[in-house]
Enzyme design. Structure first.
Site, PDB file in Angstrom:
ATOM      1  N   GLU A   1     -36.361  22.747  51.632  1.00 51.52           N
ATOM      2  CA  GLU A   1     -35.426  22.392  52.693  1.00 51.52           C
ATOM      3  C   GLU A   1     -35.419  23.475  53.766  1.00 51.52           C
ATOM      4  O   GLU A   1     -35.453  24.668  53.450  1.00 51.52           O
ATOM      5  CB  GLU A   1     -34.011  22.226  52.139  1.00 51.52           C
ATOM      6  CG  GLU A   1     -33.784  20.946  51.347  1.00 51.52           C
ATOM      7  CD  GLU A   1     -32.315  20.749  51.014  1.00 51.52           C
ATOM      8  OE1 GLU A   1     -31.515  20.610  51.962  1.00 51.52           O
ATOM      9  OE2 GLU A   1     -31.982  20.754  49.826  1.00 51.52           O
TER      10      GLU A   1
ATOM     11  N   ASP B   1     -35.832  17.247  57.789  1.00 50.87           N
ATOM     12  CA  ASP B   1     -35.701  18.655  58.156  1.00 50.87           C
ATOM     13  C   ASP B   1     -37.050  19.344  58.358  1.00 50.87           C
ATOM     14  O   ASP B   1     -37.157  20.287  59.142  1.00 50.87           O
ATOM     15  CB  ASP B   1     -34.897  19.403  57.085  1.00 50.87           C
ATOM     16  CG  ASP B   1     -35.457  19.195  55.689  1.00 50.87           C
ATOM     17  OD1 ASP B   1     -35.819  18.051  55.366  1.00 50.87           O
ATOM     18  OD2 ASP B   1     -35.527  20.151  54.902  1.00 50.87           O
TER      19      ASP B   1
ATOM     20  N   ASN C   1     -42.568  21.261  50.561  1.00 53.32           N
ATOM     21  CA  ASN C   1     -41.647  21.192  49.437  1.00 53.32           C
ATOM     22  C   ASN C   1     -40.477  22.109  49.759  1.00 53.32           C
ATOM     23  O   ASN C   1     -40.667  23.294  50.018  1.00 53.32           O
ATOM     24  CB  ASN C   1     -42.353  21.662  48.153  1.00 53.32           C
ATOM     25  CG  ASN C   1     -41.374  22.017  47.043  1.00 53.32           C
ATOM     26  OD1 ASN C   1     -40.321  21.420  46.922  1.00 53.32           O
ATOM     27  ND2 ASN C   1     -41.725  23.009  46.239  1.00 53.32           N
TER      28      ASN C   1
ATOM     29  N   ARG D   1     -42.190  13.307  46.437  1.00 54.98           N
ATOM     30  CA  ARG D   1     -40.959  13.582  47.181  1.00 54.98           C
ATOM     31  C   ARG D   1     -39.698  13.242  46.394  1.00 54.98           C
ATOM     32  O   ARG D   1     -39.606  12.171  45.789  1.00 54.98           O
ATOM     33  CB  ARG D   1     -40.958  12.790  48.495  1.00 54.98           C
ATOM     34  CG  ARG D   1     -39.770  13.108  49.397  1.00 54.98           C
ATOM     35  CD  ARG D   1     -39.866  12.386  50.725  1.00 54.98           C
ATOM     36  NE  ARG D   1     -38.740  12.735  51.584  1.00 54.98           N
ATOM     37  CZ  ARG D   1     -37.974  11.859  52.216  1.00 54.98           C
ATOM     38  NH1 ARG D   1     -38.223  10.559  52.120  1.00 54.98           N
ATOM     39  NH2 ARG D   1     -36.972  12.265  52.959  1.00 54.98           N
ATOM     40  N   LEU D   2     -38.768  14.173  46.407  1.00 56.43           N
ATOM     41  CA  LEU D   2     -37.399  13.922  46.000  1.00 56.43           C
ATOM     42  C   LEU D   2     -36.604  13.806  47.289  1.00 56.43           C
ATOM     43  O   LEU D   2     -36.441  14.784  48.016  1.00 56.43           O
ATOM     44  CB  LEU D   2     -36.863  15.066  45.138  1.00 56.43           C
ATOM     45  CG  LEU D   2     -35.421  14.931  44.655  1.00 56.43           C
ATOM     46  CD1 LEU D   2     -35.280  13.773  43.671  1.00 56.43           C
ATOM     47  CD2 LEU D   2     -34.941  16.219  44.014  1.00 56.43           C
TER      48      LEU D   2
ATOM     49  N   CYS E   1     -39.356  18.056  45.094  1.00 53.67           N
ATOM     50  CA  CYS E   1     -40.654  17.778  45.738  1.00 53.67           C
ATOM     51  C   CYS E   1     -41.783  18.657  45.179  1.00 53.67           C
ATOM     52  O   CYS E   1     -41.548  19.685  44.556  1.00 53.67           O
ATOM     53  CB  CYS E   1     -40.603  17.950  47.240  1.00 53.67           C
ATOM     54  SG  CYS E   1     -39.437  16.860  48.081  1.00 53.67           S
TER      55      CYS E   1
END
Length: 261
Positions: free
Chosen positions: A75, A98, A73, A48-49, A2
């Site tokens: 987790e 998340d 960006n 976004r990934l 991201c």
């Protein structure tokens, strides 16, 4: 991976084309999706990934109650625990992603919400009521976040080349940074190769309001004198490593692991 970017103008309206150009420079960081937010003097972009909540975890995410806006960006590894805490407080989630927990933790704790996040992240949150921008970076600086500021605007992004795409940026190479690079093999934060572009240091957050910026350190390692037995130390480390790995493995896609040592 991201990527995020944005601009906060203090006196004039956002030029959307600048945000589009900045975001296009982040393509390799997030080829799965993109999103934008524009509201007069503020503009956000993100690539976004997709890792968690692949279908519905689109960004930016907007708080329905107060219209605060988030892009992130990275987790948040302890998001399930935080979601359960927030649900018990009456918060309702729009996604299973998340990063949405940041929006509602902010409602409770304000800028201190960052202390509750375990993960690798760089985020930007627009407070629509206070008209202020809140950006933060994880404790060890695993996710990058760069910014440019003058008396008219504040620009941020996950990469330097993205900021350079903004038409309002005019800067020169910082010669001291070149010396640092050859001396250390890298350029120490907060400096970058450019004179007027800086890196937000790890374990720091910044608040930008009415052309003023305040940067604050929110976490540091504090050595303490504990008297533990050998078995207590082994058990404690074993427990922390196992819990950390369990949280790191939370994903809606296949996880790849690298092992060294």
């Amino acid at each position: 991976m991201c990527g995020i970017c944005g601009e906060f103008n203090f006196t004039s309206k956002i030029k959307k084309s600048d945000i589009y150009k900045m975001n296009s420079a982040l393509y390799e960081r997030g080829p799965d999706d993109e999103g934008y937010y524009f509201n007069n003097t503020i503009g956000f972009g993100m690539k976004r990934l997709s890792i968690i909540d692949i279908k519905n975890g689109k960004q930016p995410i907007i708080n329905n109650k107060n219209k605060n806006v988030l892009i992130c960006n990275g987790e948040i590894y302890n998001y399930i625990e935080l979601r359960n805490f927030l649900k018990n407080k009456g918060f309702k989630f729009k996604t299973n992603s998340d990063v949405e927990v940041i929006l509602y933790l902010y409602d409770i704790y304000g800028h201190e919400c960052i202390k509750y996040l375990k993960g690798m992240f760089a985020f930007a949150l627009w407070d629509n009521t206070k008209k202020e921008l809140f950006i933060g970076r994880d404790r060890f600086g695993m996710k990058p976040l760069f910014f440019y500021k003058d008396n008219k605007k504040f620009i941020f992004s996950s990469t330097l080349k993205s900021i350079k795409k903004n038409s309002k940026i005019s800067t020169d190479i910082n010669k001291n940074s070149i010396y640092d690079y050859f001396l250390y093999g890298y350029i120490p934060s907060p400096r970058t190769i450019w004179k007027k572009i800086f890196s937000l240091p790890e374990a720091h957050y910044a608040v930008i309001k009415k052309s003023k910026i305040s940067i604050k350190n929110y976490w540091k390692i504090k050595p303490k004198n504990y008297k533990y037995s050998k078995n207590q130390i082994i058990n404690d480390i074993d427990d922390k490593i196992n819990r950390a790995i369990q949280q790191h493995l939370r994903s809606d896609v296949q996880v790849g692991l690298f092992y060294s040592g």
